[in-house]
Scaffold this motif. Structure first.
Motif, PDB file in Angstrom:
ATOM      1  N   TYR A 179     -12.929  53.132  25.667  1.00 13.64           N
ATOM      2  CA  TYR A 179     -12.316  54.161  24.841  1.00 13.64           C
ATOM      3  C   TYR A 179     -11.053  53.576  24.219  1.00 13.64           C
ATOM      4  CZ  TYR A 179      -9.204  55.129  28.846  1.00 13.64           C
ATOM      5  OH  TYR A 179      -8.304  55.027  29.867  1.00 13.64           O
ATOM      6  N   LEU A 180     -10.560  54.260  23.203  1.00 13.54           N
ATOM      7  CA  LEU A 180      -9.452  53.760  22.404  1.00 13.54           C
ATOM      8  C   LEU A 180      -8.153  54.437  22.814  1.00 13.54           C
ATOM      9  CD1 LEU A 180      -9.534  51.725  20.047  1.00 13.54           C
ATOM     10  CD2 LEU A 180      -9.452  53.664  18.493  1.00 13.54           C
ATOM     11  N   SER A 191     -10.053  58.284   7.325  1.00 14.33           N
ATOM     12  CA  SER A 191     -10.544  59.399   8.135  1.00 14.33           C
ATOM     13  C   SER A 191     -11.756  58.876   8.897  1.00 14.33           C
ATOM     14  CB  SER A 191     -10.922  60.574   7.240  1.00 14.33           C
ATOM     15  OG  SER A 191     -11.383  61.640   8.037  1.00 14.33           O
ATOM     16  N   THR A 192     -11.626  58.732  10.203  1.00 15.34           N
ATOM     17  CA  THR A 192     -12.656  58.104  11.010  1.00 15.34           C
ATOM     18  C   THR A 192     -12.623  58.672  12.421  1.00 15.34           C
ATOM     19  OG1 THR A 192     -13.601  55.951  11.624  1.00 15.34           O
ATOM     20  CG2 THR A 192     -11.196  56.136  11.685  1.00 15.34           C
ATOM     21  N   THR A 193     -13.360  58.053  13.328  1.00 16.83           N
ATOM     22  CA  THR A 193     -13.331  58.465  14.729  1.00 16.83           C
ATOM     23  C   THR A 193     -12.931  57.270  15.588  1.00 16.83           C
ATOM     24  OG1 THR A 193     -15.636  57.881  15.185  1.00 16.83           O
ATOM     25  CG2 THR A 193     -15.229  60.115  14.339  1.00 16.83           C
ATOM     26  N   PRO A 194     -12.372  57.520  16.770  1.00 12.88           N
ATOM     27  CA  PRO A 194     -12.056  56.410  17.672  1.00 12.88           C
ATOM     28  C   PRO A 194     -13.282  55.539  17.969  1.00 12.88           C
ATOM     29  CG  PRO A 194     -10.951  58.392  18.408  1.00 12.88           C
ATOM     30  CD  PRO A 194     -11.876  58.806  17.297  1.00 12.88           C
ATOM     31  N   ASN A 195     -14.456  56.164  18.136  1.00 16.45           N
ATOM     32  CA  ASN A 195     -15.655  55.379  18.425  1.00 16.45           C
ATOM     33  C   ASN A 195     -16.021  54.465  17.264  1.00 16.45           C
ATOM     34  OD1 ASN A 195     -15.850  56.500  20.935  1.00 16.45           O
ATOM     35  ND2 ASN A 195     -17.636  57.756  20.501  1.00 16.45           N
ATOM     36  N   ARG A 252     -12.674  61.780  23.732  1.00 15.76           N
ATOM     37  CA  ARG A 252     -12.476  62.334  22.388  1.00 15.76           C
ATOM     38  C   ARG A 252     -12.961  61.360  21.322  1.00 15.76           C
ATOM     39  NH1 ARG A 252      -6.317  62.813  22.478  1.00 15.76           N
ATOM     40  NH2 ARG A 252      -6.620  63.305  20.297  1.00 15.76           N
ATOM     41  N   GLY A 253     -13.954  60.535  21.666  1.00 17.43           N
ATOM     42  CA  GLY A 253     -14.401  59.464  20.782  1.00 17.43           C
ATOM     43  C   GLY A 253     -14.983  59.895  19.460  1.00 17.43           C
ATOM     44  N   GLU A 254     -15.512  61.117  19.384  1.00 18.48           N
ATOM     45  CA  GLU A 254     -16.106  61.589  18.132  1.00 18.48           C
ATOM     46  C   GLU A 254     -15.177  62.521  17.357  1.00 18.48           C
ATOM     47  OE1 GLU A 254     -18.752  60.382  16.664  1.00 18.48           O
ATOM     48  OE2 GLU A 254     -19.008  59.028  18.358  1.00 18.48           O
ATOM     49  N   GLU A 310      -1.692  50.324  12.093  1.00 17.79           N
ATOM     50  CA  GLU A 310      -1.591  51.016  13.382  1.00 17.79           C
ATOM     51  C   GLU A 310      -2.188  50.136  14.471  1.00 17.79           C
ATOM     52  OE1 GLU A 310      -1.184  55.734  13.180  1.00 17.79           O
ATOM     53  OE2 GLU A 310      -3.195  55.041  12.738  1.00 17.79           O
ATOM     54  N   LYS A 311      -1.674  50.315  15.687  1.00 18.49           N
ATOM     55  CA  LYS A 311      -2.108  49.473  16.810  1.00 18.49           C
ATOM     56  C   LYS A 311      -2.864  50.302  17.830  1.00 18.49           C
ATOM     57  CE  LYS A 311       1.367  46.053  16.317  1.00 18.49           C
ATOM     58  NZ  LYS A 311       2.643  45.649  16.277  1.00 18.49           N
ATOM     59  N   PHE A 312      -3.980  49.713  18.288  1.00 15.68           N
ATOM     60  CA  PHE A 312      -4.809  50.344  19.297  1.00 15.68           C
ATOM     61  C   PHE A 312      -5.162  49.310  20.358  1.00 15.68           C
ATOM     62  CE2 PHE A 312      -5.587  52.562  15.338  1.00 15.68           C
ATOM     63  CZ  PHE A 312      -5.612  53.909  15.702  1.00 15.68           C
ATOM     64  N   VAL A 313      -5.491  49.796  21.552  1.00 16.00           N
ATOM     65  CA  VAL A 313      -6.072  48.943  22.582  1.00 16.00           C
ATOM     66  C   VAL A 313      -7.336  49.626  23.065  1.00 16.00           C
ATOM     67  CG1 VAL A 313      -3.924  47.836  23.317  1.00 16.00           C
ATOM     68  CG2 VAL A 313      -4.658  49.946  24.426  1.00 16.00           C
ATOM     69  N   SER A 314      -8.272  48.824  23.555  1.00 15.63           N
ATOM     70  CA  SER A 314      -9.492  49.386  24.131  1.00 15.63           C
ATOM     71  C   SER A 314      -9.388  49.273  25.645  1.00 15.63           C
ATOM     72  CB  SER A 314     -10.718  48.629  23.621  1.00 15.63           C
ATOM     73  OG  SER A 314     -10.706  47.289  24.076  1.00 15.63           O
ATOM     74  N   LEU A 315      -9.842  50.314  26.322  1.00 18.59           N
ATOM     75  CA  LEU A 315      -9.850  50.314  27.777  1.00 18.59           C
ATOM     76  C   LEU A 315     -11.263  50.574  28.261  1.00 18.59           C
ATOM     77  CD1 LEU A 315      -6.596  52.329  28.578  1.00 18.59           C
ATOM     78  CD2 LEU A 315      -6.941  49.866  28.636  1.00 18.59           C
ATOM     79  N   SER A 316     -11.660  49.839  29.295  1.00 18.17           N
ATOM     80  CA  SER A 316     -12.998  49.992  29.855  1.00 18.17           C
ATOM     81  C   SER A 316     -13.094  51.283  30.657  1.00 18.17           C
ATOM     82  CB  SER A 316     -13.311  48.794  30.758  1.00 18.17           C
ATOM     83  OG  SER A 316     -14.542  49.005  31.408  1.00 18.17           O
ATOM     84  N   THR A 317     -14.245  51.941  30.534  1.00 20.48           N
ATOM     85  CA  THR A 317     -14.477  53.153  31.318  1.00 20.48           C
ATOM     86  C   THR A 317     -15.145  52.821  32.645  1.00 20.48           C
ATOM     87  OG1 THR A 317     -16.608  53.481  30.238  1.00 20.48           O
ATOM     88  CG2 THR A 317     -14.716  54.621  29.290  1.00 20.48           C
ATOM     89  N   GLY A 318     -15.488  51.546  32.849  1.00 18.11           N
ATOM     90  CA  GLY A 318     -16.168  51.133  34.077  1.00 18.11           C
ATOM     91  C   GLY A 318     -15.216  50.961  35.241  1.00 18.11           C
ATOM     92  N   PRO A 319     -15.771  50.648  36.406  1.00 18.72           N
ATOM     93  CA  PRO A 319     -14.924  50.432  37.583  1.00 18.72           C
ATOM     94  C   PRO A 319     -14.041  49.203  37.385  1.00 18.72           C
ATOM     95  CG  PRO A 319     -17.198  49.831  38.061  1.00 18.72           C
ATOM     96  CD  PRO A 319     -17.167  50.432  36.677  1.00 18.72           C
ATOM     97  N   THR A 320     -12.859  49.244  37.931  1.00 17.66           N
ATOM     98  CA  THR A 320     -11.937  48.110  37.865  1.00 17.66           C
ATOM     99  C   THR A 320     -12.241  47.163  39.015  1.00 17.66           C
ATOM    100  OG1 THR A 320     -10.256  49.577  36.950  1.00 17.66           O
ATOM    101  CG2 THR A 320      -9.503  47.452  37.800  1.00 17.66           C
TER     102      THR A 320
END
Length: 83
Positions: free
Chosen positions: A44-45, A26-30, A59-61, A70-80
């Motif tokens: 973000y996850l 039981s955790t958070t994405p952050n 929805r990080g918290e 389980e598999k996750f990827v991280s994506l940047s919230t900054g400009p591409t």
């Protein structure tokens, strides 16, 4: 030992194809990002299940339950950057 005294169950998940161990069920994405040494302020996850993707952007918290492998990827919230 009662259930309340038992250590929290942890699992191993992958973030960006790297194993992340010791993740509480039981955790958070952050928190997953922090355990993967990724800054949640700039990323973000996204959970990957087969072809389905569940984004946790904004929805990080939110408390989520994670499962072993389980598999996750991280994506940047900054400009591409563009070339």
């Amino acid at each position: 030992m009662t259930k309340a005294d038992a250590p929290a169950k942890t699992v191993t998940v992958t973030v960006d194809n790297e194993p992340v161990t010791g993740v509480p069920r039981s955790t958070t994405p952050n928190e997953i990002l922090r355990l993967a040494e990724i800054d949640p302020a700039t990323h973000y996850l996204v959970k990957i299940t087969g072809r389905h993707q569940e984004s946790f952007e904004g929805r990080g918290e939110e408390t989520i339950t994670v499962h072993e492998r389980e598999k996750f990827v991280s994506l940047s919230t900054g400009p591409t950057p563009t070339s």
